[in-house]
Every structure is written in C-alpha cells, then in structure tokens.
Design a protein around this motif. Structure first.
Motif, PDB file in Angstrom:
ATOM      1  N   LEU A   1      73.297  25.681  44.851  1.00  0.00           N
ATOM      2  CA  LEU A   1      72.653  26.095  46.124  1.00  0.00           C
ATOM      3  C   LEU A   1      73.801  26.742  46.907  1.00  0.00           C
ATOM      4  O   LEU A   1      73.722  27.640  47.784  1.00  0.00           O
ATOM      5  CB  LEU A   1      72.133  25.065  46.870  1.00  0.00           C
ATOM      6  CG  LEU A   1      70.741  24.374  46.338  1.00  0.00           C
ATOM      7  CD1 LEU A   1      70.367  22.905  46.711  1.00  0.00           C
ATOM      8  CD2 LEU A   1      69.838  25.530  46.592  1.00  0.00           C
ATOM      9  N   GLU A   2      74.890  25.909  46.829  1.00  0.00           N
ATOM     10  CA  GLU A   2      76.058  26.458  47.596  1.00  0.00           C
ATOM     11  C   GLU A   2      76.414  27.992  47.383  1.00  0.00           C
ATOM     12  O   GLU A   2      76.567  28.948  48.039  1.00  0.00           O
ATOM     13  CB  GLU A   2      77.474  25.875  47.082  1.00  0.00           C
ATOM     14  CG  GLU A   2      78.535  26.145  48.058  1.00  0.00           C
ATOM     15  CD  GLU A   2      79.737  25.352  47.622  1.00  0.00           C
ATOM     16  OE1 GLU A   2      80.662  24.904  48.454  1.00  0.00           O
ATOM     17  OE2 GLU A   2      80.220  24.974  46.424  1.00  0.00           O
ATOM     18  N   ASN A   3      76.540  28.319  45.925  1.00  0.00           N
ATOM     19  CA  ASN A   3      76.564  29.607  45.603  1.00  0.00           C
ATOM     20  C   ASN A   3      75.646  30.635  46.041  1.00  0.00           C
ATOM     21  O   ASN A   3      75.868  31.783  46.563  1.00  0.00           O
ATOM     22  CB  ASN A   3      76.642  29.797  43.933  1.00  0.00           C
ATOM     23  CG  ASN A   3      77.353  30.950  43.357  1.00  0.00           C
ATOM     24  OD1 ASN A   3      78.246  31.520  44.070  1.00  0.00           O
ATOM     25  ND2 ASN A   3      76.350  31.856  42.715  1.00  0.00           N
ATOM     26  N   ASN A   4      74.337  30.164  46.165  1.00  0.00           N
ATOM     27  CA  ASN A   4      73.306  30.945  46.842  1.00  0.00           C
ATOM     28  C   ASN A   4      73.507  31.156  48.258  1.00  0.00           C
ATOM     29  O   ASN A   4      73.381  32.423  48.825  1.00  0.00           O
ATOM     30  CB  ASN A   4      71.941  30.229  46.664  1.00  0.00           C
ATOM     31  CG  ASN A   4      71.520  30.434  45.307  1.00  0.00           C
ATOM     32  OD1 ASN A   4      71.786  31.005  44.483  1.00  0.00           O
ATOM     33  ND2 ASN A   4      70.375  29.260  45.089  1.00  0.00           N
ATOM     34  N   LEU A   5      74.051  30.299  49.006  1.00  0.00           N
ATOM     35  CA  LEU A   5      74.427  30.473  50.349  1.00  0.00           C
ATOM     36  C   LEU A   5      75.804  31.326  50.591  1.00  0.00           C
ATOM     37  O   LEU A   5      75.711  32.196  51.414  1.00  0.00           O
ATOM     38  CB  LEU A   5      74.796  29.273  50.938  1.00  0.00           C
ATOM     39  CG  LEU A   5      73.618  28.184  51.430  1.00  0.00           C
ATOM     40  CD1 LEU A   5      74.060  27.034  52.090  1.00  0.00           C
ATOM     41  CD2 LEU A   5      72.794  29.188  52.669  1.00  0.00           C
ATOM     42  N   ILE A   6      76.537  31.247  49.842  1.00  0.00           N
ATOM     43  CA  ILE A   6      77.925  32.180  49.819  1.00  0.00           C
ATOM     44  C   ILE A   6      77.350  33.534  49.394  1.00  0.00           C
ATOM     45  O   ILE A   6      77.738  34.627  50.242  1.00  0.00           O
ATOM     46  CB  ILE A   6      78.913  31.644  48.658  1.00  0.00           C
ATOM     47  CG1 ILE A   6      79.417  30.219  49.127  1.00  0.00           C
ATOM     48  CG2 ILE A   6      79.973  32.862  48.564  1.00  0.00           C
ATOM     49  CD1 ILE A   6      80.299  29.816  48.126  1.00  0.00           C
TER      50      ILE A   6
END
Length: 142
Positions: free
Chosen positions: A16-21
């Motif tokens: 999820l963090e990667n998606n936000l980045i």
C-alpha cells in the motif's frame, strides 16, 4: 494481549505504501492536511482503491489485536465494538493507538488517525468516509 506471528499484514502495508509513493508522482500530497488545499479535494479511482484497501487492512489488524469476544458474533463485530473491546480489555494497545502520531517528513504532514477515539464514541471521520464510499460509491454525488 494478542501476539502477531504472521507478518503478511506488514507486506501488505509495504505494498500500500508503494502504491501511495507511485501515486504521489501524479498527485502532490503536500498540504493535504489543510482542507482548503486544492489537493485535499483530489479524488480518483486509484485513491479510492488505496483508501478502501488501507481501511480494510486497519480493520483486519484491529481484529488481530482485539479478537472478537465469544459474546459477539463475528458479523456484528464492527468498529464501535472493536473500540470498546480495545478500551476494556486491551487498554495498553488502545492507549498507544490513540496517542500515535504519524509524520510524513517528505510532505511535512503530521496526523493522528485514531485521536478521535480518545473523546468520542463514534468512529474516526476517515472511517465514516470509508463506509460512505464502500456502501454508496455507485450513488450519484459519492
């Protein structure tokens, strides 16, 4: 206190963090904590997917930290009952949760997503928004 021995939730968080980045390459997050900021009103299908997934994961983690008591059916173990269970039976976890601040230094944003639970019996605003989106996103104006 619940012991988490399966760390799949961490891998999911990192995803999820990667998606936000990746999304931040298209939508600047700086200022989103200010309701008058133009980007605070940004919306997209991608943001909706990330938001719904993040909220579902929060609920999953809460249910690990405060398992459903036998007196409540799993279908009726909602966010309000999770809060009561955390407060009554897992107070160290509850206290740490409501006092935790999240700081995103890249965007100079600081927030406490669970602070509302300190003083209110209702869910946090973001959780209510999650439910509106989850249940009404096919309705006009949602």
């Amino acid at each position: 206190m619940a012991i988490i021995t399966d760390y799949h939730h961490w891998e999911y968080f990192l995803s999820l963090e990667n998606n936000l980045i990746n999304l931040s390459r298209y939508i600047e997050f700086r200022g989103v904590d200010n309701p008058t900021s133009i980007n605070a009103c940004a919306y997209s299908i991608e943001l909706t997917k990330i938001f719904l997934a993040a909220c579902a994961e929060c609920e999953n983690i809460l249910k690990i930290l405060a398992p459903c008591p036998p007196s409540i059916t799993k279908e009726k173990y909602n966010i309000k009952k999770i809060k009561i269970n955390l407060e009554d039976n897992f107070s160290p976890i509850f206290n740490q949760l409501v006092d935790t601040n999240i700081y995103l230094p890249t965007y100079n944003i600081c927030f406490n997503p669970w602070q509302h639970w300190k003083t209110q019996d209702s869910p946090p605003r973001w959780w209510s928004a999650h439910n509106r989106i989850k249940h009404n996103r096919t309705q006009p104006g949602q």
